[in-house]
Motif scaffolding. Sequence first.
Motif, PDB file in Angstrom:
ATOM      1  N   ALA A 184       0.969  -1.096   0.086  1.00  0.00           N
ATOM      2  CA  ALA A 184      -0.038   0.014  -0.025  1.00  0.00           C
ATOM      3  C   ALA A 184       1.023   1.578   0.047  1.00  0.00           C
ATOM      4  O   ALA A 184       1.791   1.173   0.907  1.00  0.00           O
ATOM      5  N   ILE A 185       0.416   2.203  -0.845  1.00  0.00           N
ATOM      6  CA  ILE A 185       1.289   3.371  -0.949  1.00  0.00           C
ATOM      7  C   ILE A 185       0.177   4.578  -0.224  1.00  0.00           C
ATOM      8  O   ILE A 185      -0.697   4.884  -0.672  1.00  0.00           O
ATOM      9  N   VAL A 186       0.771   5.005   1.088  1.00  0.00           N
ATOM     10  CA  VAL A 186      -0.254   6.031   1.627  1.00  0.00           C
ATOM     11  C   VAL A 186       0.487   7.207   2.033  1.00  0.00           C
ATOM     12  O   VAL A 186       1.599   7.344   2.076  1.00  0.00           O
ATOM     13  N   GLY A 187      -0.377   8.220   2.491  1.00  0.00           N
ATOM     14  CA  GLY A 187       0.137   9.576   2.600  1.00  0.00           C
ATOM     15  C   GLY A 187      -0.804  10.637   2.780  1.00  0.00           C
ATOM     16  O   GLY A 187      -1.938  10.420   2.019  1.00  0.00           O
ATOM     17  N   ARG A 188      -0.549  11.701   3.179  1.00  0.00           N
ATOM     18  CA  ARG A 188      -1.594  12.819   2.942  1.00  0.00           C
ATOM     19  C   ARG A 188      -1.657  13.168   1.326  1.00  0.00           C
ATOM     20  O   ARG A 188      -0.744  12.857   0.833  1.00  0.00           O
ATOM     21  N   PRO A 189      -2.755  14.228   1.084  1.00  0.00           N
ATOM     22  CA  PRO A 189      -2.547  14.418  -0.206  1.00  0.00           C
ATOM     23  C   PRO A 189      -1.388  14.999  -0.619  1.00  0.00           C
ATOM     24  O   PRO A 189      -0.540  16.025  -0.108  1.00  0.00           O
ATOM     25  N   ASN A 190      -1.262  14.962  -1.855  1.00  0.00           N
ATOM     26  CA  ASN A 190      -0.110  15.823  -2.589  1.00  0.00           C
ATOM     27  C   ASN A 190       1.400  15.488  -2.359  1.00  0.00           C
ATOM     28  O   ASN A 190       2.135  16.215  -2.802  1.00  0.00           O
ATOM     29  N   VAL A 191       1.494  14.398  -1.829  1.00  0.00           N
ATOM     30  CA  VAL A 191       3.067  14.282  -1.463  1.00  0.00           C
ATOM     31  C   VAL A 191       3.827  13.380  -2.493  1.00  0.00           C
ATOM     32  O   VAL A 191       4.851  13.385  -2.269  1.00  0.00           O
ATOM     33  N   GLY A 192       2.982  12.811  -3.445  1.00  0.00           N
ATOM     34  CA  GLY A 192       3.621  11.961  -4.599  1.00  0.00           C
ATOM     35  C   GLY A 192       3.318  10.732  -4.868  1.00  0.00           C
ATOM     36  O   GLY A 192       4.132   9.949  -5.306  1.00  0.00           O
ATOM     37  N   LYS A 193       2.390  10.168  -4.160  1.00  0.00           N
ATOM     38  CA  LYS A 193       2.101   8.711  -4.068  1.00  0.00           C
ATOM     39  C   LYS A 193       1.789   8.220  -5.667  1.00  0.00           C
ATOM     40  O   LYS A 193       2.461   7.182  -6.028  1.00  0.00           O
ATOM     41  N   ARG A 227      -2.765  19.621  -7.532  1.00  0.00           N
ATOM     42  CA  ARG A 227      -3.740  19.703  -6.420  1.00  0.00           C
ATOM     43  C   ARG A 227      -3.740  18.470  -5.737  1.00  0.00           C
ATOM     44  O   ARG A 227      -3.621  17.309  -6.155  1.00  0.00           O
ATOM     45  N   PRO A 228      -4.249  18.927  -4.305  1.00  0.00           N
ATOM     46  CA  PRO A 228      -4.296  17.951  -3.285  1.00  0.00           C
ATOM     47  C   PRO A 228      -5.823  17.158  -3.866  1.00  0.00           C
ATOM     48  O   PRO A 228      -6.291  17.636  -4.458  1.00  0.00           O
ATOM     49  N   VAL A 279      -9.762  12.149 -18.183  1.00  0.00           N
ATOM     50  CA  VAL A 279     -10.627  13.076 -18.579  1.00  0.00           C
ATOM     51  C   VAL A 279     -10.478  14.078 -17.118  1.00  0.00           C
ATOM     52  O   VAL A 279     -10.269  15.313 -17.088  1.00  0.00           O
ATOM     53  N   ARG A 280     -10.742  13.550 -15.959  1.00  0.00           N
ATOM     54  CA  ARG A 280     -10.764  14.231 -14.727  1.00  0.00           C
ATOM     55  C   ARG A 280      -9.323  14.876 -14.583  1.00  0.00           C
ATOM     56  O   ARG A 280      -9.363  15.733 -14.139  1.00  0.00           O
ATOM     57  N   GLU A 281      -8.243  14.074 -14.887  1.00  0.00           N
ATOM     58  CA  GLU A 281      -6.907  14.508 -14.672  1.00  0.00           C
ATOM     59  C   GLU A 281      -6.824  15.951 -15.483  1.00  0.00           C
ATOM     60  O   GLU A 281      -6.280  16.901 -15.034  1.00  0.00           O
ATOM     61  N   LYS A 282      -7.289  15.952 -16.668  1.00  0.00           N
ATOM     62  CA  LYS A 282      -7.004  17.122 -17.436  1.00  0.00           C
ATOM     63  C   LYS A 282      -7.899  18.360 -16.942  1.00  0.00           C
ATOM     64  O   LYS A 282      -7.558  19.606 -16.987  1.00  0.00           O
ATOM     65  N   ILE A 283      -9.197  18.144 -16.318  1.00  0.00           N
ATOM     66  CA  ILE A 283      -9.811  18.976 -15.520  1.00  0.00           C
ATOM     67  C   ILE A 283      -8.989  19.587 -14.289  1.00  0.00           C
ATOM     68  O   ILE A 283      -9.009  20.888 -14.185  1.00  0.00           O
ATOM     69  N   MET A 284      -8.756  18.558 -13.713  1.00  0.00           N
ATOM     70  CA  MET A 284      -7.914  18.836 -12.450  1.00  0.00           C
ATOM     71  C   MET A 284      -6.640  20.030 -13.072  1.00  0.00           C
ATOM     72  O   MET A 284      -6.445  20.941 -12.004  1.00  0.00           O
ATOM     73  N   ARG A 285      -6.083  19.545 -13.921  1.00  0.00           N
ATOM     74  CA  ARG A 285      -5.016  20.440 -14.227  1.00  0.00           C
ATOM     75  C   ARG A 285      -5.129  21.587 -14.929  1.00  0.00           C
ATOM     76  O   ARG A 285      -4.179  22.486 -14.860  1.00  0.00           O
ATOM     77  N   GLN A 286      -6.289  21.737 -15.634  1.00  0.00           N
ATOM     78  CA  GLN A 286      -6.545  22.855 -16.339  1.00  0.00           C
ATOM     79  C   GLN A 286      -7.389  23.870 -15.625  1.00  0.00           C
ATOM     80  O   GLN A 286      -7.629  25.228 -16.030  1.00  0.00           O
ATOM     81  N   LEU A 287      -8.192  23.576 -14.670  1.00  0.00           N
ATOM     82  CA  LEU A 287      -9.142  24.358 -14.108  1.00  0.00           C
ATOM     83  C   LEU A 287      -8.813  24.868 -12.644  1.00  0.00           C
ATOM     84  O   LEU A 287      -8.406  23.933 -11.729  1.00  0.00           O
ATOM     85  N   PRO A 345     -12.310  21.440  -9.600  1.00  0.00           N
ATOM     86  CA  PRO A 345     -11.651  20.128  -9.468  1.00  0.00           C
ATOM     87  C   PRO A 345     -12.373  19.178  -8.430  1.00  0.00           C
ATOM     88  O   PRO A 345     -12.700  17.944  -8.715  1.00  0.00           O
ATOM     89  N   TYR A 346     -12.765  19.787  -7.442  1.00  0.00           N
ATOM     90  CA  TYR A 346     -13.441  18.918  -6.268  1.00  0.00           C
ATOM     91  C   TYR A 346     -14.862  18.638  -6.277  1.00  0.00           C
ATOM     92  O   TYR A 346     -15.253  17.887  -5.723  1.00  0.00           O
ATOM     93  N   GLN A 347     -15.520  19.396  -7.145  1.00  0.00           N
ATOM     94  CA  GLN A 347     -16.976  19.313  -7.255  1.00  0.00           C
ATOM     95  C   GLN A 347     -17.373  18.642  -8.718  1.00  0.00           C
ATOM     96  O   GLN A 347     -18.472  19.083  -9.171  1.00  0.00           O
ATOM     97  N   MET A 348     -16.478  17.964  -9.170  1.00  0.00           N
ATOM     98  CA  MET A 348     -16.763  17.409 -10.705  1.00  0.00           C
ATOM     99  C   MET A 348     -16.378  15.893 -10.575  1.00  0.00           C
ATOM    100  O   MET A 348     -15.264  15.490  -9.763  1.00  0.00           O
ATOM    101  N   THR A 349     -16.927  15.067 -11.420  1.00  0.00           N
ATOM    102  CA  THR A 349     -16.888  13.707 -11.631  1.00  0.00           C
ATOM    103  C   THR A 349     -17.151  13.225 -12.895  1.00  0.00           C
ATOM    104  O   THR A 349     -17.967  13.812 -13.663  1.00  0.00           O
ATOM    105  N   VAL A 350     -16.385  12.169 -13.304  1.00  0.00           N
ATOM    106  CA  VAL A 350     -16.670  11.893 -14.920  1.00  0.00           C
ATOM    107  C   VAL A 350     -17.098  10.407 -14.846  1.00  0.00           C
ATOM    108  O   VAL A 350     -16.728   9.511 -14.173  1.00  0.00           O
ATOM    109  N   GLU A 351     -18.074  10.294 -15.650  1.00  0.00           N
ATOM    110  CA  GLU A 351     -18.573   8.970 -15.817  1.00  0.00           C
ATOM    111  C   GLU A 351     -18.648   8.610 -17.450  1.00  0.00           C
ATOM    112  O   GLU A 351     -18.975   9.532 -18.187  1.00  0.00           O
TER     113      GLU A 351
END
Length: 299
Positions: free
Chosen positions: A9-18, A36-37, A198-206, A211-217
């Motif tokens: 398992a790779i664990v840690g707080r958000p954004n540390v590089g897991k 982004r975290p 798709v979600r990654e591109k949105i996280m990276r561009q917006l 980013p936290y209020q969006m999901t992709v199906e």
Amino acid sequence: MTQTCGFVAIVGRPNVGKSTLMNHILGQKISITSRRPQTTRHQVMGIKTEGDAQFIYVDTPGIHVLEKDRNKAINRFMNQAATQALRDVDCVIFIIDRTRWTAEDQIVLERLATVEAPVILAVNKVDRINDKSSLLPWLDEVRGRREFAAIVPVAAKHGTNVAELEAEVAKYLPESVHYFPDDQVTDRSLRFLAAELVREKIMRQLGDELPYQMTVEIEEFREENRVTHISALILVERQGQKKILIGDRGERIKKIGHDARLELERIVGTKVMLNLWVKVKRGWSDDDRALKSLGYDLD
Ligand SMILES: Nc1nc2c(ncn2[C@@H]2O[C@H](COP(=O)(O)OP(=O)(O)OP(=O)(O)O)[C@@H](O)[C@H]2O)c(=O)[nH]1
Ligand SMILES: [Mg+2]
């Protein structure tokens, strides 16, 4: 020769590089990453087979503090997914970001208190430590916080010292037949990876909260005559977010679709026709049933 195989398992707080670390170990992008975290929301397995050894890495969402007014069902889900990944593993990689120790790192450490598997501490992003002389005293300091099987400074993004970390992990793989075929790299489907990209591109561009209020199906995923047709539905919480996502004359969504398509073509190995749709679905991120139907499901 006897085979070895185990879960890591790779664990840690958000954004540390897991996720960056897992991708580097696998030599390909399986898990999405961003500045982004809270980029990763699901457990994602990355499988690496080297001769008789099979490593099954499990990337997890960053464990984070649930805030009173922002204690959404999706945040609870992410923390649960991360904690669940610690069950029945053979080894844990706990990642921290350079020489900082935050309240969230402390929470991760506390979650690890009941874990019997060996825990390796990876001190990541060492490429960004300005004062290199601060590293050694820091390693001494963290050594006192728990009995770590090893402490390994790394720079996941550049691959620095990652082989040394893998060598530490290899010590803890138990004797076992391989659980996956030797050429399999993940437990996740192309369909899942498509939604994630798709979600990654949105996280990276917006920016901001979107980013936290969006999901992709993924609504359609079908190959025909060497072309893969993919339709993805992007769900947001509010009308205003839909506007931002689409952008002026559809510029934004076009760019997101373009970037996602190029990467998908490399992964799928065919031409890709990608259709993106945006829909407002109020409250999806705080509704357990909606989350389940959107794939946020621990079973
Ligand atoms: N300079 C530097 N940046 C890094 C390194 N490793 C990761 N990063 C960056 O740190 C950011 C977060 O990386 P992720 O891999 O998405 O982090 P994560 O821990 O998976 O984050 P969550 O999924 O949100 O929990 C990205 O911008 C990475 O490029 C490193 O070794 N050096
Ligand atoms: Mg991640």
